[in-house]
Structure formats: C-alpha cells, structure tokens
Design an enzyme around this catalytic site. Structure first.
Site, PDB file in Angstrom:
ATOM      1  N   HIS A  56      18.485  46.660  53.477  1.00  0.00           N
ATOM      2  CA  HIS A  56      19.115  47.643  52.601  1.00  0.00           C
ATOM      3  C   HIS A  56      18.706  49.059  52.972  1.00  0.00           C
ATOM      4  O   HIS A  56      18.051  49.747  52.212  1.00  0.00           O
ATOM      5  CB  HIS A  56      18.763  47.331  51.146  1.00  0.00           C
ATOM      6  CG  HIS A  56      19.443  46.088  50.690  1.00  0.00           C
ATOM      7  ND1 HIS A  56      18.843  45.137  49.913  1.00  0.00           N
ATOM      8  CD2 HIS A  56      20.691  45.617  50.940  1.00  0.00           C
ATOM      9  CE1 HIS A  56      19.690  44.140  49.691  1.00  0.00           C
ATOM     10  NE2 HIS A  56      20.812  44.405  50.304  1.00  0.00           N
ATOM     11  N   CYS A 121      13.706  35.974  57.163  1.00  0.00           N
ATOM     12  CA  CYS A 121      12.275  36.256  57.123  1.00  0.00           C
ATOM     13  C   CYS A 121      11.497  34.985  56.752  1.00  0.00           C
ATOM     14  O   CYS A 121      11.881  34.253  55.844  1.00  0.00           O
ATOM     15  CB  CYS A 121      12.013  37.342  56.086  1.00  0.00           C
ATOM     16  SG  CYS A 121      10.266  37.678  55.913  1.00  0.00           S
ATOM     17  N   GLU A 151      19.434  37.659  48.902  1.00  0.00           N
ATOM     18  CA  GLU A 151      18.299  36.738  49.025  1.00  0.00           C
ATOM     19  C   GLU A 151      18.306  35.721  47.881  1.00  0.00           C
ATOM     20  O   GLU A 151      18.081  34.533  48.092  1.00  0.00           O
ATOM     21  CB  GLU A 151      16.978  37.516  49.026  1.00  0.00           C
ATOM     22  CG  GLU A 151      15.801  36.594  49.272  1.00  0.00           C
ATOM     23  CD  GLU A 151      14.466  37.256  48.964  1.00  0.00           C
ATOM     24  OE1 GLU A 151      14.245  38.402  49.381  1.00  0.00           O
ATOM     25  OE2 GLU A 151      13.650  36.601  48.283  1.00  0.00           O
ATOM     26  N   THR A 217      11.588  37.496  46.743  1.00  0.00           N
ATOM     27  CA  THR A 217      10.326  38.000  47.303  1.00  0.00           C
ATOM     28  C   THR A 217      10.010  39.448  46.938  1.00  0.00           C
ATOM     29  O   THR A 217       8.887  39.895  47.124  1.00  0.00           O
ATOM     30  CB  THR A 217      10.358  37.928  48.849  1.00  0.00           C
ATOM     31  OG1 THR A 217      11.511  38.649  49.280  1.00  0.00           O
ATOM     32  CG2 THR A 217      10.394  36.519  49.354  1.00  0.00           C
ATOM     33  N   CYS A 258       6.445  38.382  48.653  1.00  0.00           N
ATOM     34  CA  CYS A 258       5.934  38.440  50.015  1.00  0.00           C
ATOM     35  C   CYS A 258       4.791  39.441  50.091  1.00  0.00           C
ATOM     36  O   CYS A 258       4.623  40.271  49.201  1.00  0.00           O
ATOM     37  CB  CYS A 258       7.045  38.797  50.992  1.00  0.00           C
ATOM     38  SG  CYS A 258       7.458  40.522  50.964  1.00  0.00           S
ATOM     39  N   SER A 287      18.095  48.882  47.659  1.00  0.00           N
ATOM     40  CA  SER A 287      16.935  48.079  48.063  1.00  0.00           C
ATOM     41  C   SER A 287      16.135  47.645  46.840  1.00  0.00           C
ATOM     42  O   SER A 287      15.664  48.473  46.053  1.00  0.00           O
ATOM     43  CB  SER A 287      16.059  48.912  49.005  1.00  0.00           C
ATOM     44  OG  SER A 287      14.739  48.417  49.018  1.00  0.00           O
ATOM     45  N   SER A 288      15.982  46.324  46.695  1.00  0.00           N
ATOM     46  CA  SER A 288      15.306  45.783  45.520  1.00  0.00           C
ATOM     47  C   SER A 288      13.832  46.187  45.491  1.00  0.00           C
ATOM     48  O   SER A 288      13.318  46.691  44.498  1.00  0.00           O
ATOM     49  CB  SER A 288      15.439  44.261  45.540  1.00  0.00           C
ATOM     50  OG  SER A 288      14.586  43.687  44.604  1.00  0.00           O
ATOM     51  N   ASN A 289      13.134  46.001  46.623  1.00  0.00           N
ATOM     52  CA  ASN A 289      11.691  46.290  46.593  1.00  0.00           C
ATOM     53  C   ASN A 289      11.439  47.770  46.343  1.00  0.00           C
ATOM     54  O   ASN A 289      10.498  48.140  45.662  1.00  0.00           O
ATOM     55  CB  ASN A 289      11.014  45.762  47.869  1.00  0.00           C
ATOM     56  CG  ASN A 289      11.240  46.647  49.068  1.00  0.00           C
ATOM     57  OD1 ASN A 289      10.512  47.599  49.282  1.00  0.00           O
ATOM     58  ND2 ASN A 289      12.267  46.368  49.859  1.00  0.00           N
TER      59      ASN A 289
HETATM   60  S1  SF4 Z   1      10.386  42.424  52.104  1.00  0.00           S
HETATM   61 FE1  SF4 Z   1       9.088  40.616  52.458  1.00  0.00          FE
HETATM   62  S2  SF4 Z   1      10.508  38.875  52.377  1.00  0.00           S
HETATM   63 FE2  SF4 Z   1      11.748  40.722  52.630  1.00  0.00          FE
HETATM   64  S3  SF4 Z   1      12.017  40.888  54.840  1.00  0.00           S
HETATM   65 FE3  SF4 Z   1      10.182  42.078  54.307  1.00  0.00          FE
HETATM   66  S4  SF4 Z   1       8.432  40.673  54.605  1.00  0.00           S
HETATM   67 FE4  SF4 Z   1      10.308  39.470  54.511  1.00  0.00          FE
END
Ligand code: SF4
Length: 381
Positions: A56, A121, A151, A217, A258, A287-289
């Site tokens: 993302h 991943c 995901e 993750t 992760c 982007s979720s993270n």
């Molecule tokens: S955020 Fe974590 S699960 Fe997603 S691609 Fe990166 S290492 Fe892999």
C-alpha cells in the site's frame, strides 16, 4: 534480550526531530519488491501483472507500473483487466499480502504458474498455518481484521478451507458477536449483521461453541489482545470454565501480528514519551499498519498523516489524511512558532526510507540551520 525502542534525536537546533527507532520497510515488503523487479528483469518481452497493488504505497506501485507491470485488480478485488484475457504465457505476481485460494485456482486454470512469482510474506503464511492448527482442533476461527483488506480476504479464504470462520473488524463487532454466543441476540440477525464476514453454511448454534482468534498481521496489538481477552472471558462465563479447562472452548493462541508491526508500534509508543509539539506519520493512505501508527500518535498530540514531502505545502500549510473521514484535508499553521519545535516522525512498513528523508529535509528547509541530515547522520556512523 530487551530491545531498545528509544527514538533517535536529530537535533537541527531550532528543529528537533525524534525519529522512531523502528520504522519503514519490513522484510515482507522488501522481499516482494525485490522479486517483482527481478521478475521484470528476467522476463523481457513478457506481460507481467500484479494481482493487485504490491504494497500500500503509491510511489512503489507507480515505480512498478513505470517498469511495465500492470495491475489486474484494485484493492477491493475489482478486476481492472479481465482474467479471461490472460494466457499461460503471462506472469502474475502474487503480492505480499497473499491471495485467496479461489484466485489462485482461477490463475492455475489459465495455466499460470503462481508458485514461481508468489511474494506472499512468510508472516502472513504463519497466520494461515496458525488457523490450520486451530481448525484441526475443531475450533471456529475468529479473524480480527479489516474485512475488505486483501490480507484478511486471503486469510479468510485459507481459514475457510479448514474450519468455519468469522471476521470481526473491531471490539464493537466482537461485542456484537458475543451476544450470539450468549444468546442475547436472535440467531437470525447474525446473518445480516455479519454479511460477507462468515463462511458458507455457518451455524451460529454449532460454530460458536469452540473458538480461537487470529488476526491480520498489521492490526493494533492492543486491540487484538483486548478482543481475544474479551471473547475468552465470554466463553469462560458461558461455560463456567476454570483455567485448566478453558481450552475446551477457547483456543489458547498468541496474536499473529508480524514482527514489523509490533516493532513499529512499540517504537511509536516509546517515541510518544517525548513531550513533542506534533507528529508526522508517512505512508500510503490505504496502509493498515500505517493507520494504526497514526491512531497511536493521535491519542497524544496533533498528528499529520502524509504520503510524501509534497504534502507539506509550506511552513504554514500541510495536506494530510484524516483517517476518520477518509479524506485529505488542509491544516494551516501546523508548525508552532516556538524554539525549538519538536516533531516526532515515523513511517509504515510499506514506506520507502527515501520518503521519510524527503519529509525531514522539507521540514529542515523551514528553519535557519547549517545542519543537514547527512551531517547529523555522520555522528551515528
Ligand atoms: S507488514 Fe509484516 S506481514 Fe506485512 S509484509 Fe511486512 S513483514 Fe510481512
């Protein structure tokens, strides 16, 4: 060993940047990008497709497109190029978040070798393996994730192959789900309320008696933990369980976040101990993270979620993404007139470091200082 999450201070004098100890690209994203560019190099003249956005991040995806890579679907699984037009000569790269079993099957039927260009991943695969383990013990899989995220759709499809599964997007939904477990809500309402989030033939009466939780993750660690703890307590209350027999109804799993998500979140929490004036989080708006890093910062101080340095129009104006309205908005006088100005900076797992550097350079340009990033970094070498 205890990891150090203290942020790095880049002291430009009138501007102090506190850079998160861990930020930016993760293993999965780097690996996926490397495979994608290698595929382009090794296959001149071939049509190369990405099943959907690689990661993302608009800059990375634009770079891939400039190298001739085409996207087959948008982020919601809508076809941008008809699958029927693909041939067995084409190459289709599976992105880092993986894909559903159904999509994989569809490509295989056309004769496309998905294994060779699969950049899923390993940390996403770990969630699939965890789901399989839970399924083998006859638990229903509860997936904490965003129902439309690639995901989560991929994880749901893999989980569904092994056991009944339901996606809950947040604590609110977990609470609603618990009402079907306790019988507070009529079963018939479940199917409408969780539409698109449960597996075929899901039986509320039968499939909510033994459950286990896994997660996308990149969710917020504390949210997943809270949801798992809450659902565990619901089962303990309903079945009058003691610690030694809780597993009869609730699978004892740790979260499946992760390492990059965890480290970036822990680094932000530690960075937030600094008394700063504002925070800037760099990353793709979908982007979720990254959005979870923004949420953490927002709890403490004014936070600007930007996709690149270009969003900083001037020392007076910034364009930034509002997570809650899902809109880009303009804020004036975002930099306080004080000396020094203290800014926390971080970025998501899909954000190239060059973008963070660009943002810092842009901020530095608004202050009278002889120092540059390069000069400051020399101190750390
Ligand atoms: S955020 Fe974590 S699960 Fe997603 S691609 Fe990166 S290492 Fe892999």
């Amino acid at each position: 060993m205890k990891k150090d999450f203290t942020p790095t201070l880049l002291d430009f004098g009138p501007l102090q940047i506190y850079l998160a100890r861990h930020f930016g690209f993760c293993y999965g994203v780097e690996n996926a990008i490397e495979i994608a560019f290698r595929t382009v190099d090794e296959n001149p003249g071939k049509r190369i497709f990405l099943l959907s956005e690689m990661i993302h991040n608009p800059q990375v995806n634009a770079d891939l497109q400039n190298h001739g890579v085409q996207f087959l679907q948008d982020n919601y699984g809508k076809e941008l190029i008809l699958f029927e037009t693909l041939t067995s000569d084409d190459i289709v790269i599976i992105p880092a978040f993986g894909t559903t079993l159904q999509q994989e099957e569809k490509l295989k039927r056309i004769g496309i070798q998905t294994e060779k260009y699969n950049t899923t991943c390993p940390f996403v695969e770990k969630v699939w393996n965890r789901s399989e383990q839970i399924a083998k013990k006859n638990y229903t899989i509860i997936i904490h994730g965003k129902p439309k995220h690639e995901e989560t759709r991929a994880t749901f499809s893999h989980a569904a192959a092994n056991a009944p599964s339901v996606i809950v997007k947040d604590m609110e939904q977990a609470i609603e789900l618990s009402k079907y477990i306790t019988g507070e809500k009529p079963v018939s309402e479940f199917y409408e309320e969780f539409k698109g989030q449960y597996t075929e033939n899901f039986s509320v009466e039968k499939d909510l008696q033994r459950i286990g939780v896994v997660n996308q993750t990149t969710m917020l660690a504390s949210d997943t933990q809270a949801i798992a703890d809450f659902l565990k307590q619901v089962m303990i209350n309903k079945y009058k369980l003691a610690p030694d027999n809780t597993e009869e109804h609730f699978a004892d799993t740790r979260d499946t976040l992760c390492y990059a998500t965890l480290e970036n979140q822990q680094a932000v929490s530690s960075m937030l101990d600094i008394k700063a004036d504002l925070a800037i989080v760099v990353g793709g708006y979908n982007s979720s993270n990254t959005s979870h890093l923004v949420e953490l910062c927002e709890e403490k101080l004014p936070t600007y979620f930007i996709s690149s340095e270009e969003k900083i129009i001037s020392s007076k104006e910034i364009l930034h993404f509002n997570l809650h309205d899902k809109l880009e908005m303009r804020t004036e006088n975002f930099l306080p007139v004080i000396n020094p100005v203290k800014i926390l900076v971080t970025s998501g797992a899909s954000c190239p470091d060059a973008l963070v550097e660009g943002v810092i350079n842009r901020l530095v340009s608004f202050f009278k200082t002889e120092l540059t990033i390069t000069k400051l970094i020399e101190k750390f070498q």
